[in-house]
Design an enzyme around this catalytic site. Structure first.
Site, PDB file in Angstrom:
ATOM      1  CB  CYS A  21       2.971  -6.467  -6.498  1.00  0.00           C
ATOM      2  SG  CYS A  21       1.539  -7.322  -5.839  1.00  0.00           S
TER       3      CYS A  21
ATOM      4  CD  GLU B  92      -2.490  -2.035  -1.859  1.00  0.00           C
ATOM      5  OE1 GLU B  92      -2.218  -1.100  -1.090  1.00  0.00           O
ATOM      6  OE2 GLU B  92      -1.896  -3.115  -1.853  1.00  0.00           O
TER       7      GLU B  92
ATOM      8  CB  ALA C 179       8.507  -7.895 -14.636  1.00  0.00           C
ATOM      9  CG  PHE C 180       6.292  -6.015 -19.434  1.00  0.00           C
ATOM     10  CD1 PHE C 180       6.952  -7.198 -19.138  1.00  0.00           C
ATOM     11  CD2 PHE C 180       6.187  -5.638 -20.758  1.00  0.00           C
ATOM     12  CE1 PHE C 180       7.500  -7.994 -20.143  1.00  0.00           C
ATOM     13  CE2 PHE C 180       6.732  -6.425 -21.775  1.00  0.00           C
ATOM     14  CZ  PHE C 180       7.389  -7.605 -21.473  1.00  0.00           C
TER      15      PHE C 180
ATOM     16  CB  VAL D 190      -1.869 -17.076   2.737  1.00  0.00           C
ATOM     17  CG1 VAL D 190      -3.201 -17.609   3.238  1.00  0.00           C
ATOM     18  CG2 VAL D 190      -1.152 -18.125   1.898  1.00  0.00           C
ATOM     19  CG  ASN D 191       0.928 -12.812   4.394  1.00  0.00           C
ATOM     20  OD1 ASN D 191      -0.034 -13.398   4.864  1.00  0.00           O
ATOM     21  ND2 ASN D 191       1.149 -11.547   4.587  1.00  0.00           N
TER      22      ASN D 191
ATOM     23  CG  LEU E 220       5.831 -13.962 -11.385  1.00  0.00           C
ATOM     24  CD1 LEU E 220       6.974 -14.968 -11.346  1.00  0.00           C
ATOM     25  CD2 LEU E 220       5.742 -13.235 -10.057  1.00  0.00           C
TER      26      LEU E 220
ATOM     27  CE  LYS F 258       5.289 -10.903  -2.597  1.00  0.00           C
ATOM     28  NZ  LYS F 258       4.320 -11.226  -1.546  1.00  0.00           N
TER      29      LYS F 258
ATOM     30  N   GLY G  33      -7.306 -15.880   3.665  1.00  0.00           N
ATOM     31  CA  GLY G  33      -6.511 -14.653   3.591  1.00  0.00           C
ATOM     32  C   GLY G  33      -7.421 -13.466   3.338  1.00  0.00           C
TER      33      GLY G  33
HETATM   34  C1  UDX Z   1      -1.276 -11.443  -0.350  1.00  0.00           C
HETATM   35  C2  UDX Z   1       0.204 -11.654  -0.172  1.00  0.00           C
HETATM   36  O1  UDX Z   1       0.714 -10.765   0.792  1.00  0.00           O
HETATM   37  C3  UDX Z   1       0.965 -11.430  -1.429  1.00  0.00           C
HETATM   38  O2  UDX Z   1       2.268 -11.921  -1.267  1.00  0.00           O
HETATM   39  C4  UDX Z   1       0.367 -12.161  -2.533  1.00  0.00           C
HETATM   40  O3  UDX Z   1       1.006 -11.820  -3.723  1.00  0.00           O
HETATM   41  C5  UDX Z   1      -1.107 -11.893  -2.633  1.00  0.00           C
HETATM   42  O4  UDX Z   1      -1.741 -12.177  -1.390  1.00  0.00           O
HETATM   43  P1  UDX Z   1      -2.344  -9.164   0.292  1.00  0.00           P
HETATM   44  O5  UDX Z   1      -3.764  -9.577   0.333  1.00  0.00           O
HETATM   45  O6  UDX Z   1      -2.010  -7.785  -0.170  1.00  0.00           O
HETATM   46  O7  UDX Z   1      -1.515 -10.082  -0.655  1.00  0.00           O
HETATM   47  O8  UDX Z   1      -1.610  -9.494   1.668  1.00  0.00           O
HETATM   48  P2  UDX Z   1      -2.112  -9.307   3.159  1.00  0.00           P
HETATM   49  O9  UDX Z   1      -2.927  -8.075   3.289  1.00  0.00           O
HETATM   50  O10 UDX Z   1      -0.895  -9.478   4.020  1.00  0.00           O
HETATM   51  O11 UDX Z   1      -3.117 -10.555   3.379  1.00  0.00           O
HETATM   52  C6  UDX Z   1      -2.776 -11.857   3.608  1.00  0.00           C
HETATM   53  C7  UDX Z   1      -3.680 -12.404   4.725  1.00  0.00           C
HETATM   54  O12 UDX Z   1      -3.497 -13.821   4.838  1.00  0.00           O
HETATM   55  C8  UDX Z   1      -3.399 -11.819   6.112  1.00  0.00           C
HETATM   56  O13 UDX Z   1      -4.556 -11.228   6.630  1.00  0.00           O
HETATM   57  C9  UDX Z   1      -2.960 -13.030   6.960  1.00  0.00           C
HETATM   58  O14 UDX Z   1      -3.367 -12.952   8.303  1.00  0.00           O
HETATM   59  C10 UDX Z   1      -3.633 -14.175   6.211  1.00  0.00           C
HETATM   60  N1  UDX Z   1      -3.004 -15.484   6.437  1.00  0.00           N
HETATM   61  C11 UDX Z   1      -1.679 -15.646   6.259  1.00  0.00           C
HETATM   62  C12 UDX Z   1      -3.806 -16.552   6.814  1.00  0.00           C
HETATM   63  O15 UDX Z   1      -5.008 -16.415   6.997  1.00  0.00           O
HETATM   64  N2  UDX Z   1      -3.212 -17.777   6.986  1.00  0.00           N
HETATM   65  C13 UDX Z   1      -1.864 -17.966   6.843  1.00  0.00           C
HETATM   66  O16 UDX Z   1      -1.390 -19.090   7.041  1.00  0.00           O
HETATM   67  C14 UDX Z   1      -1.073 -16.859   6.459  1.00  0.00           C
HETATM   68  C1  UDX Z   2       0.457  -3.094  -8.859  1.00  0.00           C
HETATM   69  C2  UDX Z   2      -0.142  -3.395 -10.243  1.00  0.00           C
HETATM   70  O1  UDX Z   2      -0.503  -2.174 -10.874  1.00  0.00           O
HETATM   71  C3  UDX Z   2      -1.353  -4.314 -10.110  1.00  0.00           C
HETATM   72  O2  UDX Z   2      -1.831  -4.672 -11.378  1.00  0.00           O
HETATM   73  C4  UDX Z   2      -0.935  -5.561  -9.338  1.00  0.00           C
HETATM   74  O3  UDX Z   2      -2.055  -6.397  -9.129  1.00  0.00           O
HETATM   75  C5  UDX Z   2      -0.326  -5.189  -8.003  1.00  0.00           C
HETATM   76  O4  UDX Z   2       0.767  -4.298  -8.194  1.00  0.00           O
HETATM   77  P1  UDX Z   2      -0.176  -1.441  -6.867  1.00  0.00           P
HETATM   78  O5  UDX Z   2       1.117  -1.888  -6.258  1.00  0.00           O
HETATM   79  O6  UDX Z   2      -1.391  -1.428  -6.018  1.00  0.00           O
HETATM   80  O7  UDX Z   2      -0.526  -2.354  -8.128  1.00  0.00           O
HETATM   81  O8  UDX Z   2       0.005   0.053  -7.399  1.00  0.00           O
HETATM   82  P2  UDX Z   2       0.473   0.758  -8.750  1.00  0.00           P
HETATM   83  O9  UDX Z   2      -0.529   1.768  -9.080  1.00  0.00           O
HETATM   84  O10 UDX Z   2       0.855  -0.205  -9.789  1.00  0.00           O
HETATM   85  O11 UDX Z   2       1.781   1.554  -8.275  1.00  0.00           O
HETATM   86  C6  UDX Z   2       2.939   0.898  -7.829  1.00  0.00           C
HETATM   87  C7  UDX Z   2       4.017   1.912  -7.494  1.00  0.00           C
HETATM   88  O12 UDX Z   2       4.497   2.561  -8.657  1.00  0.00           O
HETATM   89  C8  UDX Z   2       3.559   3.039  -6.557  1.00  0.00           C
HETATM   90  O13 UDX Z   2       4.558   3.307  -5.607  1.00  0.00           O
HETATM   91  C9  UDX Z   2       3.361   4.205  -7.484  1.00  0.00           C
HETATM   92  O14 UDX Z   2       3.481   5.445  -6.851  1.00  0.00           O
HETATM   93  C10 UDX Z   2       4.469   3.972  -8.482  1.00  0.00           C
HETATM   94  N1  UDX Z   2       4.217   4.614  -9.792  1.00  0.00           N
HETATM   95  C11 UDX Z   2       3.147   4.234 -10.549  1.00  0.00           C
HETATM   96  C12 UDX Z   2       5.106   5.576 -10.271  1.00  0.00           C
HETATM   97  O15 UDX Z   2       6.094   5.910  -9.613  1.00  0.00           O
HETATM   98  N2  UDX Z   2       4.864   6.141 -11.504  1.00  0.00           N
HETATM   99  C13 UDX Z   2       3.799   5.793 -12.282  1.00  0.00           C
HETATM  100  O16 UDX Z   2       3.660   6.337 -13.378  1.00  0.00           O
HETATM  101  C14 UDX Z   2       2.909   4.804 -11.785  1.00  0.00           C
END
Ligand code: UDX
Ligand code: UDX
Length: 480
Positions: A272, A161, A221-222, A86-87, A217, A275, A8
């Protein structure tokens, strides 16, 4: 030499492995993926994801001890440690539809590992998975093992991110969960040794498998709950004349609450939060914990409410209709400094406005037109499948126009909506934007990044989440 393979090459797998390769020059790291185009991009000049600092890390170790490949079986067979990233999409059909995680990709990865392995392996859960997934994976591996021994570890990722590289360089903590047997502890130690190349020992936490799976999780959630809490307050601020940024500042000074993650917004997005909470809710329900499930469900309900409230505010202030009116959408990514649009609140806001027949002109510095059109036509949850399994790009919608400039987006528009907090939106020439808009000219700031007083001076009717309302909006309050 230890060999690591990660299945992945996505937002999680790519950056995490690049940093491991950088910090551990003696470890060979292979990142594999079924997507040929994604691997080609990782090997080319234009990386498949935009993340500040990532390119630099990849360039330093690519083809030295970091390899991107589609030869999944070869690299898995050679590895001592296999990360699986992976997803894990939300199920859309059958048992647990709309909540439970679909582990199809995880299961096929586990079966493939069992098929190709010729030596003992540590298998690491990197994707977020429901609690007790490790047990299922263990069963698949041991029932197909042919004398090979596997240890399953849970090593959830906490990177955010936009700051992924910094988060990986300097993590608050690294969490490793494993079996409480001597073999399990040995596997934990092996993974600990990898991270110990750059992470101080006291930041590496080890737990049992289920605690590690659940902690991921729980952490999300927090965090999401904090945003829904401040967003709930934003509605009350608008109703009472309080200012949510002042309230956030005041409560954040309490060291028990702390100042971070208290920005009111149009809603949280990203791959995240929603989901993981749905997953948590499903697990609670499966364990008969209805009250606990309902408690967490409310975090998502408030998030949906916040997005709906924003759309209603726009429509009601424009005389209850946006039919045929041009609305500029500034920002489509789920937050700044990323091109990622998974679960971005912009999708629901745009769909809401399109439902009222608005014409949208969308600008985001990092998101392509193809991505936006796809997002607006995709069904809920379809985004979380490998790219080649996602629906094809639809024909461009006539109601949606994607442009490469904020001024062009706003030209002749009735309203401007800020949906992502990109820094460049703070310094636009709003006088120029106002001059080129239809009147009355509205601004709806879904991220509270603009200077409301200045905009009002220019002549805009301004709505900024959780801030005291313009008299204009007060008059339309009944509808909103
Ligand atoms: C991934 C999952 O999306 C998320 O649900 C999980 O919590 C953390 O891992 P992310 O890296 O952000 O997060 O997702 P994505 O960018 O979609 O990458 C997953 C990769 O796995 C894709 O590039 C996809 O092509 C690959 N994949 C998926 C495989 O190589 N084999 C598979 O069977 C399925
Ligand atoms: C989150 C968690 O922070 C990270 O630890 C986990 O591994 C993946 O999920 P991410 O989704 O990349 O990371 O971004 P994050 O900075 O947490 O923001 C999530 C969403 O909340 C965004 O849409 C952001 O704009 C929003 N957000 C964040 C607010 O609306 N207000 C805030 O004060 C902070």
């Amino acid at each position: 030499m230890v060999k690591i393979c990660c299945i992945g090459a996505g937002y999680v797998g790519g950056p995490t492995m690049a940093v491991i390769a950088l910090k551990c020059p003696k470890i060979e790291v292979a990142v594999v993926d079924i997507s040929v185009s994604r691997i080609a991009a990782w090997n080319g000049d234009q990386l498949p994801i935009y993340e500040p600092g990532l390119e630099d890390v990849v360039k330093q170790c690519r083809r030295r001890n970091l390899f991107f490949s589609t030869d999944i079986e070869k690299h898995v067979a050679e590895a001592d440690i296999v990360f699986v990233s992976v997803n894990t999409p939300t199920k859309t059909q059958g048992l647990g539809a709309g909540k439970a995680a679909d582990l199809t990709y995880w299961e096929s990865a586990a079966r493939m590992i069992a098929d190709v392995s010729k030596s003992n392996k540590i298998v690491v859960e990197k994707s977020t998975v429901p609690v007790k997934t490790a047990e299922a994976i263990e069963k698949i591996l041991t029932h197909n093992s042919r004398e090979i021994k596997y240890q399953i570890l849970s090593n959830p990722e906490f990177l955010a991110e936009g700051t992924a590289i910094q988060d990986l360089f300097n993590p608050d903590r690294v969490l490793i969960g494993g079996r409480e047997t001597p073999e399990g502890q040995k596997a934990i130690q092996a993974l600990k040794d990898v991270y110990a190349h750059w992470v101080p020992e006291d930041r590496i936490i080890t737990t049992n498998l289920w605690s590690a799976e659940l902690s991921k999780l729980a952490a999300n959630a927090f965090l999401a709950q904090r945003i829904s809490s401040v967003n709930a307050m934003s509605a009350l601020c608008e109703a009472t004349g309080a200012d949510v940024t002042q309230v956030s500042h005041a409560i954040g000074k309490d060291t028990r609450i702390g100042p971070r993650f208290l920005n009111s917004s149009v809603g949280f997005g990203g791959s995240c939060f929603q989901k993981d909470i749905l997953n948590l809710v499903y697990i609670c329900e499966c364990n008969g914990l209805t009250e606990v499930a309902n408690y967490w469900k409310q975090v998502i309900k408030v998030n949906d409410y916040q997005k709906n409230r924003f759309v209603n505010r726009i429509v009601s202030s424009m005389f209850n209709t946006v039919s045929g009116k041009k609305i500029a959408i500034l920002g489509f990514a789920f937050k700044k400094d990323t091109g990622d649009t998974r679960e971005t609140p912009a999708i629901d806001v745009c769909k809401g406005l399109l439902g009222d027949k608005a014409k949208l002109s969308i600008y985001d510095p990092q998101v392509t037109e193809d991505q936006i059109q796809r997002d607006l036509s995709m069904k809920k949850f379809d985004w979380d499948h490998p790219i080649h399994l996602q629906p094809m790009s639809p024909p461009a919608s006539k109601q949606v126009n994607v442009v490469w400039d904020a001024y062009q987006a706003a030209k002749d528009a009735h309203g401007v909506c800020i949906l992502t907090e990109w820094d460049e939106f703070k310094t636009l020439d709003y006088q120029k934007i106002f001059d080129n808009m239809r009147k009355p000219a509205y601004i709806f700031d879904g991220r509270n990044i603009l200077d409301v007083a200045k905009l009002r001076e220019i002549g805009f009717i301004v709505y900024s989440i959780g801030k005291p309302l313009d008299p204009w909006h007060k008059d339309t309050l009944a509808v909103a």
